[in-house]
Design a protein around this motif. Structure first.
Motif: not given
Length: 131
Positions: A88-101
């Motif tokens: 949540k503190d590092y992008g939450g749902s705006s981050v594609n957490w499946d993407d290693p980059y």
């Protein structure tokens, strides 16, 4: 693996690299995925190249370079084993957490914010077995 990185305070060199090399040999595909993502994120964030080796050691200890790693006892997941609250503190749902980059960008920001550099994060990990 390259030679140990000098600690950011310039005093001595961190030497407790034991897992990354072993895990890289055991699973070269995951290692290549993680190291490519972290290298690109380091470059894109303008961080020193010296961050690569200690960051990869942290990732090896946390997830063995598996971007899809999940902890069955907590919400920890991904290369850096972020908990739900940290995500949540590092992008939450705006981050594609499946993407290693994208995981690497968030992970490097976390390391910089909390520890200032990955050697200090490793030193903390050595004492507590988490970072």
């Amino acid at each position: 693996m390259s030679s140990p990185t000098t600690a950011s305070n310039g005093v001595g060199a961190y030497k407790n690299y034991y897992k990354a090399e072993r895990d890289a040999k055991a699973n070269p595909k995951n290692y290549n995925t993680a190291s490519t993502a972290v290298s690109k994120a380091i470059r894109d964030l303008g961080l020193p190249n010296s961050w690569l080796q200690p960051t990869l050691e942290l990732i090896a200890r946390e997830s063995s370079f598996n971007p899809a790693a999940k902890n069955s006892k907590s919400s920890a997941a991904g290369l850096f084993q972020f908990l739900d609250m940290t995500r949540k503190d590092y992008g939450g749902s705006s981050v594609n957490w499946d993407d290693p980059y994208e995981q690497a960008v968030a992970g490097l920001k976390y390391i910089k914010n909390r520890y200032k550099d990955p050697v200090k994060a490793l030193e903390h990990w050595d004492k507590k077995k988490w970072y």
